[in-house]
Design a protein around this motif. Structure first.
Motif, PDB file in Angstrom:
ATOM      1  N   THR A 288       0.607  -0.683   0.039  1.00  0.00           N
ATOM      2  CA  THR A 288       0.259  -0.187  -0.021  1.00  0.00           C
ATOM      3  C   THR A 288       0.741   1.254   0.210  1.00  0.00           C
ATOM      4  N   LEU A 289       0.814   2.164  -1.588  1.00  0.00           N
ATOM      5  CA  LEU A 289       1.223   3.316  -0.826  1.00  0.00           C
ATOM      6  C   LEU A 289       0.385   3.822  -0.348  1.00  0.00           C
ATOM      7  N   ARG A 290       1.476   5.369   0.816  1.00  0.00           N
ATOM      8  CA  ARG A 290       0.775   6.640   0.880  1.00  0.00           C
ATOM      9  C   ARG A 290       1.193   8.159   0.797  1.00  0.00           C
ATOM     10  N   ALA A 291       0.912   8.754   0.695  1.00  0.00           N
ATOM     11  CA  ALA A 291       1.178  10.251   0.536  1.00  0.00           C
ATOM     12  C   ALA A 291       0.505  11.175   0.732  1.00  0.00           C
ATOM     13  N   LYS A 292       0.157  12.282   1.193  1.00  0.00           N
ATOM     14  CA  LYS A 292      -0.188  13.707   1.381  1.00  0.00           C
ATOM     15  C   LYS A 292      -1.037  14.615   0.163  1.00  0.00           C
ATOM     16  N   ARG A 293      -1.714  14.994   0.858  1.00  0.00           N
ATOM     17  CA  ARG A 293      -2.353  16.190  -0.640  1.00  0.00           C
ATOM     18  C   ARG A 293      -1.229  17.341  -0.383  1.00  0.00           C
ATOM     19  N   GLY A 294      -0.336  17.524  -1.716  1.00  0.00           N
ATOM     20  CA  GLY A 294       0.927  18.597  -1.534  1.00  0.00           C
ATOM     21  C   GLY A 294       2.298  18.135  -1.590  1.00  0.00           C
TER      22      GLY A 294
ATOM     23  N   ALA B 271      -8.512  10.278  -0.110  1.00  0.00           N
ATOM     24  CA  ALA B 271      -8.796   8.906  -0.580  1.00  0.00           C
ATOM     25  C   ALA B 271      -8.387   7.821  -0.546  1.00  0.00           C
ATOM     26  N   THR B 272      -9.261   6.903  -1.789  1.00  0.00           N
ATOM     27  CA  THR B 272      -9.215   5.322  -1.357  1.00  0.00           C
ATOM     28  C   THR B 272      -8.534   4.753  -3.037  1.00  0.00           C
ATOM     29  N   LEU B 273      -7.305   5.264  -3.342  1.00  0.00           N
ATOM     30  CA  LEU B 273      -6.787   5.312  -4.366  1.00  0.00           C
ATOM     31  C   LEU B 273      -6.570   3.794  -4.838  1.00  0.00           C
ATOM     32  N   TRP B 274      -6.329   3.397  -6.238  1.00  0.00           N
ATOM     33  CA  TRP B 274      -5.306   2.025  -6.226  1.00  0.00           C
ATOM     34  C   TRP B 274      -4.357   2.080  -7.477  1.00  0.00           C
ATOM     35  N   TYR B 275      -3.531   1.291  -8.180  1.00  0.00           N
ATOM     36  CA  TYR B 275      -2.512   0.904  -8.650  1.00  0.00           C
ATOM     37  C   TYR B 275      -3.142  -0.530 -10.042  1.00  0.00           C
ATOM     38  N   HIS B 276      -2.928  -0.372 -11.139  1.00  0.00           N
ATOM     39  CA  HIS B 276      -2.558  -2.207 -11.330  1.00  0.00           C
ATOM     40  C   HIS B 276      -2.500  -1.128 -12.895  1.00  0.00           C
ATOM     41  N   PRO B 277      -2.243  -2.529 -13.801  1.00  0.00           N
ATOM     42  CA  PRO B 277      -1.706  -2.388 -15.235  1.00  0.00           C
ATOM     43  C   PRO B 277      -2.809  -2.231 -16.124  1.00  0.00           C
ATOM     44  N   HIS B 278      -2.234  -1.824 -17.450  1.00  0.00           N
ATOM     45  CA  HIS B 278      -3.165  -1.130 -18.221  1.00  0.00           C
ATOM     46  C   HIS B 278      -2.812  -1.373 -19.535  1.00  0.00           C
ATOM     47  N   PRO B 279      -2.250  -2.768 -20.252  1.00  0.00           N
ATOM     48  CA  PRO B 279      -1.679  -2.429 -21.388  1.00  0.00           C
ATOM     49  C   PRO B 279      -3.025  -3.318 -22.258  1.00  0.00           C
ATOM     50  N   HIS B 280      -3.111  -2.611 -23.520  1.00  0.00           N
ATOM     51  CA  HIS B 280      -4.047  -2.559 -24.179  1.00  0.00           C
ATOM     52  C   HIS B 280      -4.513  -4.063 -25.011  1.00  0.00           C
ATOM     53  N   GLY B 281      -5.147  -4.983 -24.523  1.00  0.00           N
ATOM     54  CA  GLY B 281      -5.715  -6.100 -25.032  1.00  0.00           C
ATOM     55  C   GLY B 281      -5.534  -7.282 -24.046  1.00  0.00           C
ATOM     56  N   SER B 282      -4.695  -6.630 -22.811  1.00  0.00           N
ATOM     57  CA  SER B 282      -4.325  -7.728 -21.961  1.00  0.00           C
ATOM     58  C   SER B 282      -4.283  -7.152 -20.350  1.00  0.00           C
TER      59      SER B 282
ATOM     60  N   MET C 231      -3.164  -1.644  -3.263  1.00  0.00           N
ATOM     61  CA  MET C 231      -3.881   0.460  -3.148  1.00  0.00           C
ATOM     62  C   MET C 231      -3.116   1.562  -2.851  1.00  0.00           C
ATOM     63  N   PHE C 232      -3.055   2.785  -2.945  1.00  0.00           N
ATOM     64  CA  PHE C 232      -2.627   3.690  -3.336  1.00  0.00           C
ATOM     65  C   PHE C 232      -3.449   5.078  -2.188  1.00  0.00           C
ATOM     66  N   LEU C 233      -3.216   5.026  -0.521  1.00  0.00           N
ATOM     67  CA  LEU C 233      -3.768   6.260   0.102  1.00  0.00           C
ATOM     68  C   LEU C 233      -3.638   7.249  -0.098  1.00  0.00           C
ATOM     69  N   LEU C 234      -4.377   8.612   0.158  1.00  0.00           N
ATOM     70  CA  LEU C 234      -3.882   9.861   0.178  1.00  0.00           C
ATOM     71  C   LEU C 234      -4.298   9.901   1.349  1.00  0.00           C
ATOM     72  N   ASP C 235      -3.678  11.402   1.898  1.00  0.00           N
ATOM     73  CA  ASP C 235      -3.898  11.533   3.082  1.00  0.00           C
ATOM     74  C   ASP C 235      -4.450  13.722   2.999  1.00  0.00           C
ATOM     75  N   ASP C 236      -5.312  13.879   4.258  1.00  0.00           N
ATOM     76  CA  ASP C 236      -4.956  15.867   4.026  1.00  0.00           C
ATOM     77  C   ASP C 236      -5.009  15.998   5.113  1.00  0.00           C
ATOM     78  N   ALA C 237      -5.421  17.501   5.565  1.00  0.00           N
ATOM     79  CA  ALA C 237      -5.251  17.880   6.756  1.00  0.00           C
ATOM     80  C   ALA C 237      -6.954  17.497   7.389  1.00  0.00           C
ATOM     81  N   THR C 238      -7.954  17.282   6.268  1.00  0.00           N
ATOM     82  CA  THR C 238      -9.453  17.167   6.966  1.00  0.00           C
ATOM     83  C   THR C 238      -9.404  16.273   7.302  1.00  0.00           C
ATOM     84  N   SER C 239      -9.146  15.047   6.651  1.00  0.00           N
ATOM     85  CA  SER C 239      -8.800  13.497   7.240  1.00  0.00           C
ATOM     86  C   SER C 239      -8.134  13.607   8.280  1.00  0.00           C
ATOM     87  N   ALA C 240      -6.866  13.735   8.857  1.00  0.00           N
ATOM     88  CA  ALA C 240      -6.290  14.014   9.901  1.00  0.00           C
ATOM     89  C   ALA C 240      -6.408  14.629  11.092  1.00  0.00           C
TER      90      ALA C 240
END
Length: 503
Positions: free
Chosen positions: A94-100, A153-164, A176-185
């Motif tokens: 799970t990757l995690r980063a903050k707004r800004g 937000a709760t985002l995510w990452y995955h492959p995107h090769p056309h046709g596969s 998953m890729f989770l984002l945090d900000d001042a409001t959620s904190a």
């Protein structure tokens, strides 16, 4: 005449036998189409994906490392299944980063074929999006960089090769890729990752011996449909919890299956977030429907010593009888068992107000567009890598009307933006569609209206995608491309770049 009568009687008997055989076969197909794991025994402790390690460069960029690799996973005791994963044999951290915050991800591809990494739900430049124009060759690397500029937000990452894409996601390339900000904190929501704030990556699977069975169900046209589910790569999972309130970050990472999440005892829960972040106010409900790619954050209350099961219930909004029965609408899955400790840590109540939606409401839309969804393509055209289908002006809002025209279950995902669902068949959308969304279910015969704003950056030569996120449909051509341009600027020419083979 007697010979003729005997012949006619014989023909009639054959006809009756044929009809009975057809009827029996149809009854068998109908009965066999329904899948249920209700009453499952939960025997394996839920795996929680680790938080990805990162480093901060001299310019302040937080950098993660992801390696696409092949391996083996023992889902069942003594049986190893060939799988793919990020930084491991199956799924990813799970990757995690903050707004800004400025972020970068150094991606290495050690697979035997090219692939991509798409940041699903992320607002970022088209060249960093990880779509089919940003392929990473076997042995190659790619390091996209961008600044996080969107709410928690709760985002995510995955492959995107056309046709596969379906094949690559099924093999295990997702995280998953989770984002945090001042409001959620500031909000008193459960936020101890892996303790009272749980990632719940749901996928359906079917095994053929030691291997995943990735074939499509007979009579189904939605794509792959498995006969059991796993969470975070764990079959028959349970999770012991020690808090009164537990936050579940639900991600439908299946390639075709739609889930109708609730609990086995029909207890109510609080819906606090959708694809793009927190709702303005929590909504009490007992069901939330998620099609492939959609997310929902729910908070459920537990009592000391009790158990409850997260269940996907049957659903009736797939379209006609055929689609409902043969594309999974009648299926039931027991997904995850929550086991409360005998003594629970007290949790503050879910706050009445959560945040403010940063979405247009359709009143200032500069343009409307229509998208007709069919298996043959969108607006009658299958995907073409060198064709730009739509051109939008940076800074403007638009209203997109999306209609399912062929009755097969579809959904609609737009890269780069979060949108507001204005209406479903002319009516106010249900609670799970009232927050920030990047993917929406569009059942047979349904029309949805979406309001979105394109805030750039402009790039006339590099497109974003819009497509059905039932991945078999996407792979077959249910996808289009749009570019963001400055006012008065025209779309450029898409040139499919060679795969990234180095830095």
């Amino acid at each position: 005449m007697s010979r003729l009568k005997r012949a006619l009687v014989a023909l009639a008997a054959l006809a009756v036998a044929f009809v009975l055989t057809l009827g029996g076969g149809a009854l068998w197909l109908y009965s066999d189409a329904e899948v249920s794991t209700a009453g499952a025994v939960f025997t394996r402790e839920l795996a929680v994906p680790p938080l990805a390690e990162s480093r901060v460069d001299s310019d302040g960029t937080r950098v993660f490392d992801l390696t696409m690799q092949a391996g083996e996973t023992e889902f069942r005791t003594g049986m190893k299944t060939p799988t793919w994963g990020f930084n491991g044999d199956h799924l990813g951290p799970t990757l995690r980063a903050k707004r800004g915050e400025k972020v970068g991800v150094r991606i290495r591809n050690t697979l035997g074929e090219e692939s991509t990494v798409h940041w699903h739900g992320m607002h970022l430049p088209a060249r960093m999006d990880g779509g089919p124009h940003q392929m990473v060759a076997p042995g190659g690397t790619w390091t996209p960089r961008w600044t996080v500029d969107q709410p928690a937000a709760t985002l995510w990452y995955h492959p995107h090769p056309h046709g596969s894409t379906e094949k690559h996601v099924q093999r295990g390339l997702a995280g998953m890729f989770l984002l945090d900000d001042a409001t959620s904190a500031r909000l008193p929501l459960p936020k101890k990752y892996g303790v009272d704030d749980l990632p719940v990556v749901v996928q359906d699977v079917r095994f053929d011996g030691e291997k995943f069975d990735h074939g499509h169900r007979f009579m189904a046209n939605s794509g792959f449909l498995g006969d059991r589910t796993m969470v975070n790569g764990t079959l028959d999972p349970y999770k012991e919890v020690g808090d009164e309130l537990v936050r579940l970050r639900l991600l439908n990472a299946s390639t075709a299956r739609v889930y109708h999440f609730g609990f086995s005892d029909d207890r109510r829960f609080s819906l606090v977030g959708t694809d793009g972040g927190l709702l303005e106010k929590a909504v009490a409900m007992d069901r939330v429907q998620l099609s492939p790619g959609e997310r929902a954050e729910i908070v459920v209350r537990m009592e000391p010593g009790e158990r409850t099961v997260l269940r996907s219930h049957p659903q009736k909004n797939y379209g006609d009888f055929w689609q409902t029965r043969f594309n999974g609408g009648d299926d039931t899955f027991d997904v995850l068992e929550l086991r409360a400790a005998k003594s629970l840590r007290p949790s503050p109540p879910v706050p009445a107000t959560l945040g403010e939606l940063e979405l247009p409401d359709g009143s200032d839309s500069a343009r409307t567009r229509f998208f007709g969804l069919r298996m043959s393509g969108i607006n009658g055209r299958p995907m073409a890598m060198d064709r730009i289908d739509e051109t939008v002006t940076r800074g403007t809002a638009e209203t997109w009307t999306v209609r399912n025209e062929d009755g097969v279950p579809h959904n609609f995902h737009v890269h780069d933006v979060q949108f507001r669902v204005l209406a479903v068949d002319g009516r106010r959308p249900p609670p799970e569609l009232r927050g920030a969304k990047d993917t929406a279910f569009v059942p047979g015969g349904t029309t949805v209206k979406l309001a979105m704003r394109f805030t750039g950056p402009a790039d006339p030569d590099t497109p974003y995608m819009y497509h059905c996120h039932l991945l078999a449909h996407e792979d077959r051509g249910m996808m289009g491309q749009f570019v963001v341009v400055e006012k008065g600027q025209r779309a450029g020419t898409v040139r499919t770049a060679p795969s990234h083979a180095g830095h």
